[in-house]
Design an enzyme around this catalytic site. Structure first.
Site, short mmCIF file in Angstrom:
data_model
loop_
_atom_site.label_atom_id
_atom_site.label_comp_id
_atom_site.label_asym_id
_atom_site.label_seq_id
_atom_site.Cartn_x
_atom_site.Cartn_y
_atom_site.Cartn_z
N GLY A 112 62.82 94.64 0.86
CA GLY A 112 64.03 95.41 1.07
C GLY A 112 63.77 96.87 0.73
O GLY A 112 62.98 97.18 -0.15
N CYS A 113 64.44 97.78 1.44
CA CYS A 113 64.19 99.21 1.20
C CYS A 113 64.68 99.62 -0.19
O CYS A 113 64.01 100.39 -0.89
CB CYS A 113 64.83 100.07 2.29
SG CYS A 113 66.57 99.73 2.60
N ASN A 114 65.82 99.10 -0.61
CA ASN A 114 66.29 99.38 -1.96
C ASN A 114 65.40 98.69 -2.99
O ASN A 114 65.13 99.24 -4.06
CB ASN A 114 67.73 98.88 -2.14
CG ASN A 114 68.68 99.52 -1.17
OD1 ASN A 114 68.68 100.73 -0.99
ND2 ASN A 114 69.50 98.70 -0.51
N THR B 278 62.33 100.69 -3.66
CA THR B 278 62.63 101.90 -4.44
C THR B 278 62.72 101.57 -5.93
O THR B 278 62.10 102.25 -6.76
CB THR B 278 63.96 102.51 -3.95
OG1 THR B 278 63.90 102.66 -2.53
CG2 THR B 278 64.21 103.85 -4.59
#
Lengths: 344, 344, 344, 344
Positions: C150-152, C155
Site C-alpha cells: 500500500g502507498c500509505n 510511507t
C-alpha cells in the site's frame, strides 16, 4: 413589519440548489418551507451538503410530496428536460424562477435544434420571461415564470448587448473566448471533472460553435440588432471551482465602447465598470453577485477587447435567480445579495 | 563509447535553470560541470531546489569564478538585459544557448522598442539563430549562439507558421487567446503570483497588444509572409503552475489547415497532431517536451480554431534549449527529452 | 547488447497502469507487448490517456485475449479481489508484480478481516513476497510473485522499520498522521474526488483506525518487533493529485533516530535523509521514485517526529513495482527510475 | 432605530483587514469611517483589493491622520510588535480589538521568550482580555482591549478546553497535528507561498515545538488545569488559501469526550458538533464564522481523535474579532456573521 415569503426549492441537492440555500439563509424576507431532491428524499440537507448543517431546513422531499398551497415562489434547479415536465405540472398561479435551459429559447425550433427534442411545455414557454435582470427588469417584475439564463450566456451578453444596441461594433466579427470554473458542470460524476484530471489543467470544450449557450446569444443578439447575429464562442475549462471570465474581441472604438458601458450600467447595483484599460479577475467576484467589466483598445487600430468576470453560481445562476425573485415578489432587488466577494 | 559533453548552466537558481538540471540529470551524454547563481553563490543546489538533492552537482558559483575552458556548451538562464552583458563577456568560441529574450529580435530597433533600451551586444546578436527548433534546425546545428524563443511565442508559432507559409489564412485577422501557468513568470515575488491570490483565479494581463512576445510574432510572421503581419494576442494567467494552451482564431478552411499541419509536422518527434476536431489539454503535456495541436472548424463557414498546448518550462523553454543543444553538439536531437508527460 | 524484456500490463486504464506505461516508456530494457483493460478493450491507449499518445503501444485487450507465452513479466494493476482471481489463472511460471492489496497479507484471517471475504488464491499467496524493496530485496530477486505494498503502508514503514528494529522507540505509542493526494483513490467517480469538492479542502477519512493499510503495519511491525505492535494511523485527503507526507510521532531520542536512518538507508538509491531538523515536502518528490525523510526533536524531551514524503503513484506504487521488476529480471534496480522530481 | 457604530480599521491592506471590511460590509450596525495602511496611504481600497470595489469606503490613510474622536471601536490588524506601539498611543478610552499577537500572553516573560523582545505596552497588556469568545464572553463584554487569538491557537483550544476542564484526558500526552491554508501567513512575499511552489504541495513547518501559538496553548491549558500542560503541536501548510483542520490525538474515552462537547457547546451559535464518528472538512466552513468539531474513538482502546475545522481568516481571526466587537458594543453577538460557508 412585513411577513417573509415562503419559498420552495426543487432540485436542492445540486450546486445551484445549494447556492440558493446559501444566499437565502441570510435573506431577511424569505423562508425556505420546502426542498426537493428525488433520489435523496428523506435525507437532511446536512447530509447532502454539510456546509449548511447550521441551518434549520426542511427535510428533502419528493416533489409530489410538497404542498405548494402556501408557497409564494418556487425555484426550480432541476436538470434540463426534467424541468419543463415538472413546471407544467405545478399550480398555474405559482411564481417560478427556473434555473434550467428549458424556457430560455422563445422559438421551439431553436429549442429542438440545440437540445435535441420537442419541448413538452410550450404553453409555459409562451409566458416565460428571459431572466437577464438588467435588460428584462420590467417584464420580470410582472412575470409568473422567469427563465434563468445560461451562465456563459449572461457573461457574453453583459459585454455585447449595449454595444449591439448602440451600433458600435462590427456584428459579423465577434469572438467570445470564455474560461469557466468547473462548478458550472454541476455535481456530475465524470472523469474530466475529477480533481486528479482537472487540477493543473485547462482545455477548451464544446469547440467549433457547438455549445448550447450559443442559442441564447443568437436569439438575443439578433433581436437587438434586428438582423441575424452569430458569434464565435469557445469555452475553456479552468482548474477552478467558481468563476467565469470572457475575453470578447470586437471591431469598434474602445473609448466609445467604454462610454457605452458607463451609460448602460450607470445605475446597476451589481455591474462594476473598471477604469479604462484594466481587466477583471474571477477572484474578485468569487462567491458574490457582482460582475466586473473592463475595456481595452488593442494595438491594432479599430479593435477592442471587453473582459467580463462573474461567479457562475451566483450572478450566473442562483444569485441572478434570487435577484429576479426579489423583483417578482415586490422586494428590493438587491435584498440578500450584497455580500462582498470572498478573497483570498 | 563517446565522451559526455561538459555543460555549464548560468542562472541555475531560477525555474528554467532548475528545469535544465532536471532534464540533463538523465541525459546520457551531458555532464553538468559548473552552475552559477550570483546571489546564492556558495550554496548547494539542494538548498535552493530540494527536489534535486539526490543529484551530485557542482556548488553554485559566481559567473566570474567559472573556468569555461573545458566547457562544451553553456546554457544562459539569466534575466533579460543581464544575459547580453554576460554573453558578450564569455569566450568567443563557446557554444551558447540563451534562454532570455536578449537575442531573439534581429532588428535592434525592435529590441529597443519592446525592451526599453539599447542592446549592449549587437555583435553577438548578429550571429544569433532564433531557436524554434522545427523551423531553424539546419541553422541551429551550425550555430554558436542560439536564442531560445519566448514560451508564448513558440506556442503561437506552432499554430501559425505552416498556415502563413502555405497561404491558407487571412493574415489580417488572427487572434491568439492564450492561457498560461504561472511558472512562466519565474520565481518573482509578486502579489499576483502568491497562492492566496492566484489559486481559484484567472485574469488576462499585458492586455491591448503590449506583451513583449508580440515582437517575436511580428518578426517571424512578417518574414514568412514577406509583408507585415500583426496579430492580436492576449495571455490569461491560469491557477496552474505549468502549461500553455492557446486558442488561435483564423479565417481559412479548417480541413486544409489540418492537412497542412499533418504535412508540416509529419517527421517531428515532439509535435503531435490530434485527430481532426479534437482539442488538447495542458495536463497531457505537463513536464514533457511534447506539443499537442488540434484543429476544428467553426459553425461559421470559413473560420477555424487551432488549439496548441505545451509545457512552458519544457517545450517552451528548457526542453527547447536542450533540443537545440543536442543539435549544436552533434547529439541525437531527442536525447534526454523523451520522458512522457506526468499525469495525473 | 542484451534483448529487452517483454512486459504485459493488466489494468492499464487506471492511474497506476498509466504510471507504469509512463515509466517504462523510457526504460531501455523493457518493451510493452500487451495491455489489458476489460471495459475499454479495443481502444487505443491514446484515447484513454491522451498524455501517452506519442507512444507506440499495443491496443488495449481483454485479459483472455493476451498470449502470455513470450511475456517475461506481467504487472497486475487490477482492483482488489479481481487481482487474485486473474493471477490464479495466469501461467504458473510467469513472473508477476501485483499492485493490488490481494497478496500483501500473509495471514488469510487478517485478509478476511480487513478485506471482508475469503481469499481465492491462497496457493499464490503462499509464494508471494512483500514488495517493500529496501527490506525484502533478496527475496524479491528470487520471487515469482511480488505483492506491491500500500502507498500509505510504504510511507509509514520507511519511517518506522529501522526504529523498531533498533529498539529505539516506545512500541505502544506511535501515531502516523498522514496526508495524501487524491490519485491514491484511483480514477473512481465519487463526489469527494471531484475538483469542485476537493479543491481548497482537506479532511481526514478512514478515521478511528479503519484504513486497510493498517493491516500491513500490524503484520510488518509485529514481525520486526517479535510482539504485537499496533499503531494509530489517520490519513487526510489533500487538495493535490500526487504525494504522500506523514508526520510520525514517536517517543524516543531524535538524534539516535537520525543516526539509525543514516545507517539503514546509507546505500539506498531512492531514500534521501534530510539534514537533521529539516522536513520534506511532497512537491520535492513529485513524479519521481525518490523518498525524502526528515527527523526532528520536539521541545518535549524524549519525543521525536519523523516526516516522510514520497509520490504515491511512483515510489508508493508503480515506481516501486518497476524497481521490483528490475530485480526480478536481473536488471539494474534503478533502471528507468532516475528521473528527477518535477518542480514547480 | 439605533445609530450604527463608527468603526476604524488599522492595517486594512492585509488579508485580515480585507476580511474585516468584507464582513462589516453587510453588518447593519457598523459604519467604517477610517482605514489605515501606512505604505498605501492615499490609495483607494479598490486599488489594493479590487474585490471590494463596489463598496463606498474611506480612502486609506496613515494612522496619525485619523481622527479617533468619533470612533466607537477600532480594529487593529497590524503586524506583531507594531501593534503594541500603536495601541499604546491611541486614546485611552477607545475600544480596541487587536488581531495581532501582542496582547495574547499575560506573562511578559513568556512574551519575551516567544516573540524575542521586551513588550513596549505592558500597561495595555494588563487590561487586555484574551479573545476566545466562547470562553471569555463576560470579560469581553466589559473589556476595552481584546486580544484576538492565534488562528491555530483557537482551533486547538476548541478541541481541548472542555476536555481539560472536565478532566477527561491524559494531560501529558496530547498531540495537535494541524493543517492550514496559506492565507494565515498573510500577504507576505516569500517563495514558499508562491503558487508555483505551494500548489500540489504540503509540508510541515515550525517543527519541533517552535510555533509561537504554543505560547497560547501553554498559557490557557495550564490555567484551566491548574498545573503546567504542554502539548505537541505541528502545523502543515496546505495547498489551499483558507481553512484550518486539526487532528487532536488524546488519551481518554471518546464517548465521554463527545458528550462533553455537546454540553460545552450546546448554546454556541457558531460551534457545530458533528454526529459521533464523523469528521469535518475545511471546505464546509470556508468563508464563514462556523467551526465544525468531530469526535472518533480509535481502534486502540482508550484513545480518541478530535477533528476541528474552521476558516482561519474568519472564525480564526477577523470573524472572531467582529464577534468580540459586537459584544463590546452591546450588539447581538452574531450580527453580520451568519453568512453560510461558500461551497463549492
Amino acid at each position: 413589519m412585513a411577513t417573509p415569503k415562503n419559498i420552495a426549492i426543487l432540485g436542492a441537492s445540486g450546486y445551484t440548489g445549494a447556492e440558493l440555500v446559501r444566499l437565502i439563509a441570510t435573506h431577511p424576507m424569505m423562508n425556505i418551507v420546502a426542498m426537493s431532491a428525488e433520489r435523496k428524499a428523506g435525507q437532511e440537507m446536512a447530509e447532502v451538503f454539510p456546509h449548511l448543517r447550521h441551518l434549520d431546513l426542511p427535510t428533502l422531499a419528493k416533489i409530489d410530496q410538497i404542498d405548494f398551497s402556501d408557497v409564494d415562489l418556487c425555484f426550480c434547479a432541476l436538470p434540463h428536460a426534467t424541468s419543463q415536465k415538472v413546471i407544467a405540472s405545478l399550480p398555474k398561479a405559482l411564481k417560478i424562477v427556473d434555473l434550467s435551459a428549458d424556457f430560455r429559447l422563445r422559438d421551439p425550433e431553436e429549442y429542438a435544434k440545440w437540445y435535441g427534442g420537442q419541448h413538452d411545455a410550450l404553453e409555459c414557454q409562451a409566458e416565460a420571461v428571459y431572466g437577464l435582470t438588467e435588460f428584462y427588469r420590467s417584464q420580470i417584475k410582472a412575470a409568473r415564470l422567469v427563465a434563468g439564463t445560461g451562465c456563459n450566456a449572461a457573461t457574453g451578453q453583459y459585454a455585447l448587448r449595449p454595444l449591439i444596441a448602440a451600433e458600435l461594433i462590427d456584428l459579423d466579427d465577434i469572438i467570445i473566448d470564455l474560461k469557466t470554473g468547473v462548478s458550472g458542470a454541476g455535481r456530475a460524476l465524470k472523469e474530466p471533472f475529477l480533481h486528479a484530471e482537472l487540477s493543473e489543467g485547462a482545455f477548451p470544450y464544446a469547440i467549433g460553435g457547438t455549445h448550447r449557450h450559443l442559442a441564447e446569444f443568437d436569439q438575443e443578439f439578433s433581436a437587438i440588432a434586428g438582423r441575424p447575429v452569430k458569434v464565435q464562442f469557445t469555452p475553456t475549462l479552468l482548474p477552478a471551482n467558481r468563476g467565469i471570465i470572457a475575453n470578447v474581441y470586437v471591431k469598434g472604438d474602445a473609448e466609445a465602447i467604454f462610454k457605452a458601458f458607463q451609460k448602460a450600467y450607470a445605475d446597476e447595483p451589481f455591474i462594476e465598470i473598471l477604469p479604462y484599460g484594466q481587466a477583471p479577475s474571477t477572484r474578485h467576484v468569487r462567491g458574490s453577485n457582482y460582475c466586473h467589466i473592463g475595456v481595452t483598445a488593442d494595438r491594432l487600430s479599430g479593435r477592442a477587447m471587453i473582459v467580463v468576470a462573474l461567479d457562475n453560481l451566483t450572478k450566473g445562476s442562483s444569485g441572478q435567480a434570487l435577484q429576479n425573485a426579489n423583483l417578482m415578489l415586490g422586494l428590493p432587488e438587491d435584498m440578500g445579495l450584497l455580500s462582498a466577494p470572498v478573497f483570498p
